[in-house]
Each structure stands twice: as structure tokens, then as C-alpha cells.
Design an enzyme around this catalytic site. Structure first.
Site, PDB file in Angstrom:
ATOM      1  N   ASN A   1      -6.407  -8.394  -7.082  1.00 10.52           N
ATOM      2  CA  ASN A   1      -6.300  -7.298  -6.131  1.00 10.52           C
ATOM      3  C   ASN A   1      -7.128  -7.601  -4.887  1.00 10.52           C
ATOM      4  O   ASN A   1      -8.052  -8.408  -4.942  1.00 10.52           O
ATOM      5  CB  ASN A   1      -6.790  -6.000  -6.782  1.00 10.52           C
ATOM      6  CG  ASN A   1      -5.758  -5.428  -7.738  1.00 10.52           C
ATOM      7  OD1 ASN A   1      -4.581  -5.397  -7.440  1.00 10.52           O
ATOM      8  ND2 ASN A   1      -6.213  -4.995  -8.903  1.00 10.52           N
TER       9      ASN A   1
ATOM     10  N   CYS B   1       1.415  -7.466 -11.792  1.00 11.12           N
ATOM     11  CA  CYS B   1       0.580  -6.339 -12.196  1.00 11.12           C
ATOM     12  C   CYS B   1       1.164  -5.760 -13.483  1.00 11.12           C
ATOM     13  O   CYS B   1       2.301  -6.068 -13.848  1.00 11.12           O
ATOM     14  CB  CYS B   1       0.548  -5.292 -11.084  1.00 11.12           C
ATOM     15  SG  CYS B   1      -0.583  -3.908 -11.356  1.00 11.12           S
ATOM     16  N   HIS B   2       0.394  -4.913 -14.189  1.00  3.39           N
ATOM     17  CA  HIS B   2       0.869  -4.347 -15.452  1.00  3.39           C
ATOM     18  C   HIS B   2       0.996  -2.827 -15.402  1.00  3.39           C
ATOM     19  O   HIS B   2       1.168  -2.177 -16.423  1.00  3.39           O
ATOM     20  CB  HIS B   2      -0.052  -4.753 -16.613  1.00  3.39           C
ATOM     21  CG  HIS B   2      -1.507  -4.663 -16.281  1.00  3.39           C
ATOM     22  ND1 HIS B   2      -2.358  -5.716 -16.441  1.00  3.39           N
ATOM     23  CD2 HIS B   2      -2.250  -3.660 -15.761  1.00  3.39           C
ATOM     24  CE1 HIS B   2      -3.573  -5.369 -16.050  1.00  3.39           C
ATOM     25  NE2 HIS B   2      -3.531  -4.118 -15.637  1.00  3.39           N
TER      26      HIS B   2
ATOM     27  N   HIS C   1       0.928  -0.360  -7.232  1.00  2.00           N
ATOM     28  CA  HIS C   1       0.120   0.827  -7.508  1.00  2.00           C
ATOM     29  C   HIS C   1       0.718   2.099  -6.904  1.00  2.00           C
ATOM     30  O   HIS C   1       0.116   3.164  -7.031  1.00  2.00           O
ATOM     31  CB  HIS C   1      -1.335   0.655  -7.036  1.00  2.00           C
ATOM     32  CG  HIS C   1      -2.088  -0.362  -7.841  1.00  2.00           C
ATOM     33  ND1 HIS C   1      -3.335  -0.808  -7.491  1.00  2.00           N
ATOM     34  CD2 HIS C   1      -1.764  -1.035  -8.978  1.00  2.00           C
ATOM     35  CE1 HIS C   1      -3.754  -1.711  -8.368  1.00  2.00           C
ATOM     36  NE2 HIS C   1      -2.815  -1.858  -9.290  1.00  2.00           N
TER      37      HIS C   1
ATOM     38  N   TYR D   1      -4.917   6.982  -3.251  1.00  2.00           N
ATOM     39  CA  TYR D   1      -3.903   6.509  -2.302  1.00  2.00           C
ATOM     40  C   TYR D   1      -3.293   7.660  -1.519  1.00  2.00           C
ATOM     41  O   TYR D   1      -2.529   7.432  -0.582  1.00  2.00           O
ATOM     42  CB  TYR D   1      -2.771   5.775  -3.025  1.00  2.00           C
ATOM     43  CG  TYR D   1      -3.231   4.686  -3.941  1.00  2.00           C
ATOM     44  CD1 TYR D   1      -4.325   3.886  -3.607  1.00  2.00           C
ATOM     45  CD2 TYR D   1      -2.600   4.446  -5.148  1.00  2.00           C
ATOM     46  CE1 TYR D   1      -4.753   2.890  -4.439  1.00  2.00           C
ATOM     47  CE2 TYR D   1      -3.020   3.445  -5.991  1.00  2.00           C
ATOM     48  CZ  TYR D   1      -4.102   2.670  -5.644  1.00  2.00           C
ATOM     49  OH  TYR D   1      -4.525   1.676  -6.479  1.00  2.00           O
TER      50      TYR D   1
END
Length: 488
Positions: A149, A170-171, A201, A258
Site C-alpha cells: 500500500n 489485495c484481499h 479499498h 475514505y
């Protein structure tokens, strides 16, 4: 099959072990070479000992090497995996601590927001060094798999400026799918068929089916609100689901930073988060978790080493994308996943230059993205706010333009909801000065930033945040783990 894989930042010991054992779950990969590289000889020695024990316990001919000389590790590598954390926990602590002085309360701070943007400034020069080495000494056409990241910024820089074939991994999507499978009582996540799309994300389940039956918003809301755990841990995500009509893949804590609505006032933070675990919104939660994990690993290393001496069980292969992508590329067995790549029209209502996360298929012909995706307008709008910040942040990191960096931070949704322009300008100066050793591109800007800080009249405060927990000692962690075992 015999080829070479290099892992940069291999001192991320637990994650490197997971990637390594995943690779060895592929029968054709048991004669490969895995070259580890890290700036810490201590960490390299630990992970090398663990992986050697895995190899010995399973009798595989795989070759493991370890190098502090990165170029040596990359020589001839067909695949390069990065899981670096530039600046380590020391710089990360500043990503959380300094913004708190200006009222900006982050849970993770590694994607956007003030902390994530500065994290990108530290990472991108190093990522571009990786790309230079890959172009010069790795195998022709080598593929770069980035796990580090801030995912979108790192991948953006590697593609646009590093000129290397790069995919970001990413997971978050997998974890969101596991939640949905649980709330509907599915025996296995394979009963779900879903399309997630957006940016890293901020990816959205825009189509969701259970055993072929389409799941609509109201049914999804009802199932989450009826769940005894998720109804408390994911309050913010459920609220966004109600308003946007689709579920976000990202955790409650991550998603909260975010968006400009949920963390801008301390009383609002307490309303929307859950303190049962760091990932649900705790102030600096991931920093605390990472610090405790590092301390635990250092103390309990003999146990980790002993546990490595067990046979690998392919049935326990993780859902991390890396091994599945390599298996598909090398054997032709098709793999479907969600990948971070340059948009180029895959998502119709996001910019072409953005790094998106969306479904794709992998086989011998490479990674092939499923095009023709259109996000719901609200999802596209929140993604666009982040994309604009990411673009400015990448360009600032490459150019060393501190004014552009300040504009990027100013346009961050949460920062803009909390701080004034004067506060943002001073905060960025303070962060650049504090992290100067990891920001070579801003070397010429640091003296002037110091002068401005000495003359500034912008007030700050000593604030730990709205929901801070102290780092637990090894003794406290042992007691907690023991209590959990007894409860089971």
C-alpha cells in the site's frame, strides 16, 4: 517447471511465509527458485530460516536464497512480488500522530487521507527504483505483482513511470465475499457469484448471486442487520449499503476514512465504529496491531520456526491472488479474480488513467479484464474523489513538487472535511520535515518547510484521537490468547 520468483520486502515474515507455502501448493512449482530480499538482515535471517524449514519438512527441491543486494535477487526473475513498507513503523507512527494534531483521526492511514498520501510519497521513489532494476536485470517481460500500500498509487507509478508490466493485488474482495456467505448461511463462499468493481479499498459488490439467485439490496441489508456480530462491527458499511444500494468490500475502519461524513467529528466516530478489533474503526488501529504483531513475532520466533516444520496441505492454500495468478500464467488453468490495473475503459464511468480494481481472468495469454462495467453513480463519485487525490499524489511524488503534494492532501475527502487550508499547509510541512530521510525528492523543499514551521501561528493540539487503545505488552497478549483458547 523451473523459474525464479523474487520477493521484495520479504522481511514481512508472516505474509512471505503465506505466499511461499501457497506457491508450493502448486505441484508444478516445486522446482522453482525463490529469492528473498530486504534491507533488514535480521528479518531476512528469520524468514530464510522459516522457509528452509518448510522446504526440509516437505522434501521439495525448491531453492531459497536471501539477499540484501536487491539487484542480485532480481537477476533473471520472471516474477517479482513486492510487500514493502517504506519507513517501517517509525514513519507509519508519524502518519497517524501528526494528522491527529490537526484533528484528522485515521484508523489505518495507508491508502489516501493524510497518512496514506505521505506513505505514497515514501513508497513511490523506491517503487521506481524497483522498476529500474526489473527492466535492467530481471527476465525479459518480467511481471511485477505489487501487494504494498498505497495500492493504487504504487501501481499507478510503476505502470506510468516505471514502465513495467504491473498488477496490484489485495484481499479485500475475498474478505467481503466471506462475510456475505456467512450472513446467508452458505456452507462455502463458492456458492456466491459476484462482480466487484471500483478502486482498491473502494470496490463495490455491484452484482451478487447466491446459488444463481440474485441478491437485492433490501435482502442484503436485512441479513447484515440480523447478524449478531456484523450488525455491530460493520455499522458504517451497513449505512453506506442502505444509502448507496451496494455493499463495499472494505472494512468498517478503512471505509470510514475514505468518506468525508463519518470521521469528521469525534462524537460521530464513536457512533459508527466498533472497538472489538482494530479493523472496525479504532484510532490508529492498524498501527497498534502492526506494532503488537511485530513484538509478538520477535518474542515468539522459536514457536513460529517450530510450526514451519509441518507438511504443506494444498487444501489450506490461501485466497491471496499471487500463487493463483502464477499458476494460471504457467499452466493455463484459468483463474478468475479481482485485479488492480490501469482502467483503459474497463469501467466506463471512471478515467482511463486511473488504477481500478475489477474482475479479470488469467491464463497463458495473461491477465484479461472483463470490460463494459458501469458503476452506480454514487460509487463512481466517491471513487472519483479518491482518484483525483491519487493522481496528484503520484505526480507530486515523482516531481518532488511540495505545492502539488499540499493540494493533493487538501483535496482528500476526510482531510477537507476537518482541516482548513492553512492547517493542511502546515501539516504537510511538518510531515515532510519529520519524514525527510525517506523523501529524497523533497530534499530541496525541507529547509523552507522548516522556516515556515518556525514562523507559523497555526494552532495544533495534543490529541490521541477519539478511540485510541494502547499497545499491549507481550504479557497482555499471552493472557488474551490463553483466555481465547480456554473459551474455545
Amino acid at each position: 517447471m523451473s523459474f525464479k520468483i523474487a520477493i521484495i520486502g520479504a522481511g514481512s515474515v508472516g505474509f512471505t511465509k503465506k505466499l511461499f507455502t501457497d506457491l508450493l501448493c502448486v505441484p508444478e512449482f516445486r522446482d522453482i527458485e525463490v529469492a528473498l530480499t530486504d534491507i533488514s538482515q535480521h528479518n531476512l535471517d528469520m524468514i530464510r530460516a522459516i522457509l528452509d524449514k518448510v522446504v526440509d519438512a516437505n522434501g521439495f527441491p525448491v531453492k531459497v536464497t536471501a539477499h540484501t543486494d536487491r539487484r542480485r535477487a532480481l537477476e533473471g526473475a520472471k516474477y517479482i512480488i513486492s510487500c514493502v513498507r517504506v519507513g517501517g513503523l517509525e514513519a507509519y507512527a508519524d502518519d497517524i500522530r501528526i494528522p491527529l494534531k490537526y484533528g484528522i483521526d485515521q484508523c489505518v492511514g495507508d491508502t489516501i487521507c493524510a497518512g496514506g498520501i505521505l506513505y505514497g510519497q515514501r513508497n513511490i521513489p523506491v517503487i521506481l527504483d524497483f522498476c529500474k532494476d526489473i527492466r535492467e536485470v530481471a527476465a525479459p517481460g518480467a511481471k511485477f505483482l505489487n501487494y504494498a500500500n498505497p495500492m493504487a498509487m504504487n501501481t499507478w507509478a510503476a505502470i506510468e513511470y516505471g514502465k513495467v508490466d504491473t498488477v496490484g493485488l489485495c484481499h479485500g474482495v475475498q474478505h467481503g465475499a466471506e462475510q456475505i456467505a456467512e450472513i446467508f448461511g452458505a456452507e462455502n463462499v463458492s456458492e456466491l457469484d459476484y462482480i466487484c468493481s471500483g478502486i482498491n479499498h473502494q470496490t463495490w459488490f455491484i452484482d451478487l448471486r447466491l446459488n444463481g439467485r440474485k441478491i437485492e439490496k433490501d435482502e442484503l441489508v436485512a441479513a447484515f442487520e440480523a447478524h449478531p456480530v456484523f450488525s455491530q462491527q460493520e455499522k458504517l458499511r451497513i449505512d453506506v449499503l442502505k444509502r448507496f444500494g451496494v455493499y463495499s468490500t472494505e472494512s468498517n475502519g478503512h471505509l470510514s476514512e475514505y468518506l468525508p461524513w463519518y470521521r469528521k467529528r469525534p462524537d460521530e466516530i464513536a457512533r459508527w465504529i466498533d472497538m472489538s478489533d482494530w479493523i472496525h474503526g479504532e484510532t490508529g488501529g492498524y498501527l497498534r496491531h502492526s506494532t503488537e504483531t511485530r513484538n509478538w513475532f520477535e518474542t515468539e520466533f522459536p514457536q513460529f520456526l517450530a510450526s514451519a516444520g509441518k507438511p504443506i496441505d494444498p487444501a489450506k492454500r490461501s485466497n491471496e491472488h499471487a500463487s493463483h495468478i502464477l499458476e494460471a500464467l504457467e499452466t493455463g488453468r484459468v483463474y478468475r479474480g479481482h485485479f488492480n490495473v490501469k482502467n483503459n475503459g474497463v469501467i466506463s464511468n471512471l478515467p482511463s488513467d486511473a488504477i481500478i480494481e475489477s474482475p479479470g481472468f488469467v491464463d497463458r495469454f495473461g491477465i484479461n479484464m472483463a470490460s463494459g462495467v458501469t458503476l452506480p453513480e454514487a460509487c463512481a463519485a466517491t471513487c472519483m474523489a479518491s482518484i483525483n487525490v491519487q493522481r496528484m499524489s503520484v505526480h507530486a511524488a515523482v516531481s518532488g513538487d511540495i505545492d502539488l503534494l499540499k493540494l493533493a492532501v487538501l483535496h482528500d475527502p476526510l482531510v477537507g472535511a476537518v482541516a482548513t487550508p492553512e492547517e493542511v499547509w502546515q501539516m504537510v510541512d511538518e510531515m515532510v520535515v519529520a519524514q525527510a530521510r525517506w523523501l529524497p525528492q523533497y530534499a530541496d523543499a525541507v529547509p523552507a518547510a522548516k522556516e515556515r514551521l518556525a514562523k507559523s501561528s497555526v494552532k495544533t493540539r495534543d490529541w490521541a484521537g477519539a478511540a485510541r487503545r494502547n499497545v499491549r505488552s507481550i504479557e497482555e497478549l499471552r493472557a488474551e490468547k490463553s483466555a481465547l483458547k480456554k473459551a474455545v
